[in-house]
Design an enzyme around this catalytic site. Structure first.
Site, PDB file in Angstrom:
ATOM      1  N   ARG A 170       0.702  -1.629  -0.134  1.00 13.46           N
ATOM      2  CA  ARG A 170       0.637   0.146   0.123  1.00 13.46           C
ATOM      3  C   ARG A 170       1.234   1.387   0.037  1.00 13.46           C
ATOM      4  NH1 ARG A 170      -3.230  -3.319  -0.966  1.00 13.46           N
ATOM      5  NH2 ARG A 170      -5.215  -4.296   0.093  1.00 13.46           N
TER       6      ARG A 170
ATOM      7  N   SER B 166     -11.280  -1.452   3.258  1.00 15.81           N
ATOM      8  CA  SER B 166      -9.854  -1.240   4.517  1.00 15.81           C
ATOM      9  C   SER B 166      -9.601   0.154   4.736  1.00 15.81           C
ATOM     10  CB  SER B 166      -8.925  -1.950   4.269  1.00 15.81           C
ATOM     11  OG  SER B 166      -8.782  -3.154   3.364  1.00 15.81           O
TER      12      SER B 166
ATOM     13  N   GLU C  78      -5.055   3.324   6.467  1.00 18.64           N
ATOM     14  CA  GLU C  78      -5.146   3.169   4.899  1.00 18.64           C
ATOM     15  C   GLU C  78      -5.856   4.243   4.128  1.00 18.64           C
ATOM     16  OE1 GLU C  78      -6.293   1.318   0.946  1.00 18.64           O
ATOM     17  OE2 GLU C  78      -5.906  -0.635   2.239  1.00 18.64           O
TER      18      GLU C  78
HETATM   19  N1  EPU Z   1     -10.611 -11.128  10.167  1.00 12.08           N
HETATM   20  C1  EPU Z   1     -11.234 -11.468  11.796  1.00 12.08           C
HETATM   21  N2  EPU Z   1     -11.961 -10.462  11.202  1.00 12.08           N
HETATM   22  C2  EPU Z   1     -12.425  -9.276  10.280  1.00 12.08           C
HETATM   23  C3  EPU Z   1     -11.877  -9.132   9.108  1.00 12.08           C
HETATM   24  C4  EPU Z   1     -10.538 -10.285   9.424  1.00 12.08           C
HETATM   25  O1  EPU Z   1     -10.781 -12.193  12.185  1.00 12.08           O
HETATM   26  O2  EPU Z   1     -13.558  -8.573  10.864  1.00 12.08           O
HETATM   27  C5  EPU Z   1      -8.956 -12.509   9.970  1.00 12.08           C
HETATM   28  C6  EPU Z   1      -9.844 -12.939   8.708  1.00 12.08           C
HETATM   29  O3  EPU Z   1     -10.660 -14.495   9.419  1.00 12.08           O
HETATM   30  C7  EPU Z   1      -8.389 -13.864   8.375  1.00 12.08           C
HETATM   31  C8  EPU Z   1      -7.696 -12.174   8.237  1.00 12.08           C
HETATM   32  O4  EPU Z   1      -8.075 -11.721   9.404  1.00 12.08           O
HETATM   33  O5  EPU Z   1      -7.872 -14.623   8.863  1.00 12.08           O
HETATM   34  C9  EPU Z   1      -7.131 -11.441   7.003  1.00 12.08           C
HETATM   35  O6  EPU Z   1      -8.898 -11.371   6.927  1.00 12.08           O
HETATM   36  P1  EPU Z   1      -8.569 -10.596   5.136  1.00 12.08           P
HETATM   37  O7  EPU Z   1      -8.537 -12.222   4.823  1.00 12.08           O
HETATM   38  O8  EPU Z   1     -10.318 -10.416   5.190  1.00 12.08           O
HETATM   39  O9  EPU Z   1      -8.509  -9.929   4.529  1.00 12.08           O
HETATM   40  P2  EPU Z   1      -7.409  -8.547   4.943  1.00 12.08           P
HETATM   41  O10 EPU Z   1      -6.146  -8.058   5.279  1.00 12.08           O
HETATM   42  O11 EPU Z   1      -8.344  -7.783   6.829  1.00 12.08           O
HETATM   43  C10 EPU Z   1      -6.324  -7.703   2.877  1.00 12.08           C
HETATM   44  C11 EPU Z   1      -6.604  -5.925   2.296  1.00 12.08           C
HETATM   45  C12 EPU Z   1      -7.564  -6.042   1.540  1.00 12.08           C
HETATM   46  C13 EPU Z   1      -8.188  -7.085   0.572  1.00 12.08           C
HETATM   47  C14 EPU Z   1      -7.564  -8.641   1.680  1.00 12.08           C
HETATM   48  C15 EPU Z   1      -7.155  -9.995   0.320  1.00 12.08           C
HETATM   49  C16 EPU Z   1      -5.488  -4.868   3.553  1.00 12.08           C
HETATM   50  C17 EPU Z   1      -4.802  -3.228   4.736  1.00 12.08           C
HETATM   51  N3  EPU Z   1      -6.853  -4.951   3.101  1.00 12.08           N
HETATM   52  O12 EPU Z   1      -7.507  -7.459   3.658  1.00 12.08           O
HETATM   53  O13 EPU Z   1      -8.286  -5.150   0.266  1.00 12.08           O
HETATM   54  O14 EPU Z   1      -9.003  -7.572  -0.449  1.00 12.08           O
HETATM   55  O15 EPU Z   1      -6.801  -8.262   1.803  1.00 12.08           O
HETATM   56  O16 EPU Z   1      -6.813  -9.841   0.273  1.00 12.08           O
HETATM   57  O17 EPU Z   1      -4.468  -4.972   3.200  1.00 12.08           O
HETATM   58  C18 EPU Z   1      -8.566  -2.827   0.540  1.00 12.08           C
HETATM   59  O18 EPU Z   1      -7.475  -2.739   0.893  1.00 12.08           O
HETATM   60  O19 EPU Z   1      -9.345  -2.127   0.795  1.00 12.08           O
HETATM   61  C19 EPU Z   1      -8.992  -4.121   0.808  1.00 12.08           C
HETATM   62  C20 EPU Z   1     -10.582  -4.863   0.495  1.00 12.08           C
END
Ligand code: EPU
Length: 341
Positions: A163, A240, A336
């Site tokens: 990012r 995010s 972000e």
């Molecule tokens: N999780 C929770 N509770 C929540 C959210 C997440 O326990 O409310 C846990 C999930 O179960 C999982 C982990 O956290 O084990 C990661 O969650 P997720 O796969 O949903 O991805 P993220 O790390 O929360 C990032 C990006 C997203 C992107 C997803 C998928 C960032 C800041 N965000 O989210 O990007 O879609 O991975 O690759 O890196 C964005 O930037 O706007 C965005 C949506």
């Protein structure tokens, strides 16, 4: 010719749906108009608007807003299995992904449904499901805000990180990105293609859909995103709100002994990335609401506007989330989203 409107309402132009006004506004659909707008406002500091999907407005913008709406998609080169596609900054990102899928061009399918426009995608090196913009970025054309000089920047010039890019740092406020050229794989010619299906739930979702094809990978991503991320057309948000923090391995080792279920992604020997969504969720904040500002009930990393939240109310929610995570885990989570204050 450009048309300048004064005291222009921006509610429809930011995906958070925050009500705020721009001191002046002009839409630019050609490079000529963009040049004209930049020179018209040459004595002022201008505000560049793309898809409005990564900003939180906490007050009126006391600057002229130049809306970059340049359109066009063109094949500029073909080389063996590679196809170079030049896309103007005002094209919608998701529509571009769907165009590539329909034309058998591989590389973007994991980034389906990311809100925003092409020209702002490099600024934060957008990414999802194991793929980042930098993986398919060849170059971009930029116009200098003060001199209107045009130049091309290549991958190595852009300092892409998680990012992050040069546009958020050394080049901040200096250039308008007018087009991006992507290096994609032409699947009608390639005998082999490396689909990225290892991240998160993609494999499981793909199994429900059938064969591993461009369409199905994109559809799997769409299904997963739609199941947990709010549609900005229905519920105001900017994806995010926070970045996933990168912490020292020593800190991680201490935390994981207390919270053995904490998900994590190793960055290198010294650093580990942990999901901010998980940290926020563990604090019991999922769905937490104050007025119309809330933490999304299905993905704690996303803040939402249930209707009439002000930018300050969303920001107060963000500060509350940061403070709570700091108290519980000792980790500072950074925004972000670009907070305009
Ligand atoms: N999780 C929770 N509770 C929540 C959210 C997440 O326990 O409310 C846990 C999930 O179960 C999982 C982990 O956290 O084990 C990661 O969650 P997720 O796969 O949903 O991805 P993220 O790390 O929360 C990032 C990006 C997203 C992107 C997803 C998928 C960032 C800041 N965000 O989210 O990007 O879609 O991975 O690759 O890196 C964005 O930037 O706007 C965005 C949506």
């Amino acid at each position: 010719m450009i048309t300048v409107q004064r005291h222009f309402p921006l509610k429809e132009y930011n995906t958070f749906g925050i009500s705020a006004f721009a001191k002046a506004y002009t839409a630019t659909t050609t490079l000529q108009q963009l040049k004209e707008a930049l020179s018209y406002f040459k004595d002022e500091c201008v505000f560049l608007l793309g898809g409005g999907s990564n900003m939180l407005l906490t007050k009126d913008i006391d600057k002229p807003v130049i809306h970059v709406l340049l359109k066009g998609i063109k094949v500029v080169e073909k080389q063996a299995n590679s196809l170079y596609l030049k896309v103007m900054a005002g094209e919608n990102w998701h529509q571009l992904v769907m165009y590539c899928v329909a034309n058998n061009l591989g590389g973007m399918e994991n980034m389906a449904l990311i809100p925003g426009n092409v020209g702002t995608a490099p600024i934060q090196n957008i990414g999802a499901y194991g793929v980042e913009l930098k993986d398919i970025f060849h170059s971009c054309e930029v116009m200098h805000i003060k001199t209107q000089e045009v130049k091309v920047l290549h991958l190595a010039d852009c300092d892409f990180g998680y990012r992050e890019s040069i546009f958020k740092n050394d080049f901040l406020g200096q250039y308008v990105i007018t087009s991006v050229t992507f290096k994609l794989t032409d699947l009608t010619l390639a005998t082999q293609y490396d689909f990225k299906t290892g991240y998160g739930d993609i494999k499981a979702e793909l199994e429900k859909l059938g064969a591993t094809t461009l369409e199905n990978v994109a559809q799997a991503v769409i299904n997963i995103r739609q199941s947990k991320l709010p549609d900005p057309a229905v519920l105001g948000n900017s994806g995010s709100f926070f970045k996933n923090p990168i912490i020292a391995r020593d800190t991680y080792d201490i935390l994981v002994s207390k919270f053995p279920d904490m998900p994590h992604y190793p960055i290198n020997n010294q650093q580990v990335k942990v999901p901010a969504g998980w940290l926020i969720d563990q604090c019991g904040l999922k769905g937490f609401r104050k007025g119309d500002a809330a933490v999304h009930e299905r993905q704690a990393l996303v803040l939402v506007n249930h209707g009439n939240a002000s930018g300050d109310e969303v920001l107060a929610m963000a500060t509350h989330v940061q403070k709570t995570v700091m108290e519980r885990f000792g980790i500072q989570i950074e925004t972000e989203v670009n907070v305009i204050s």
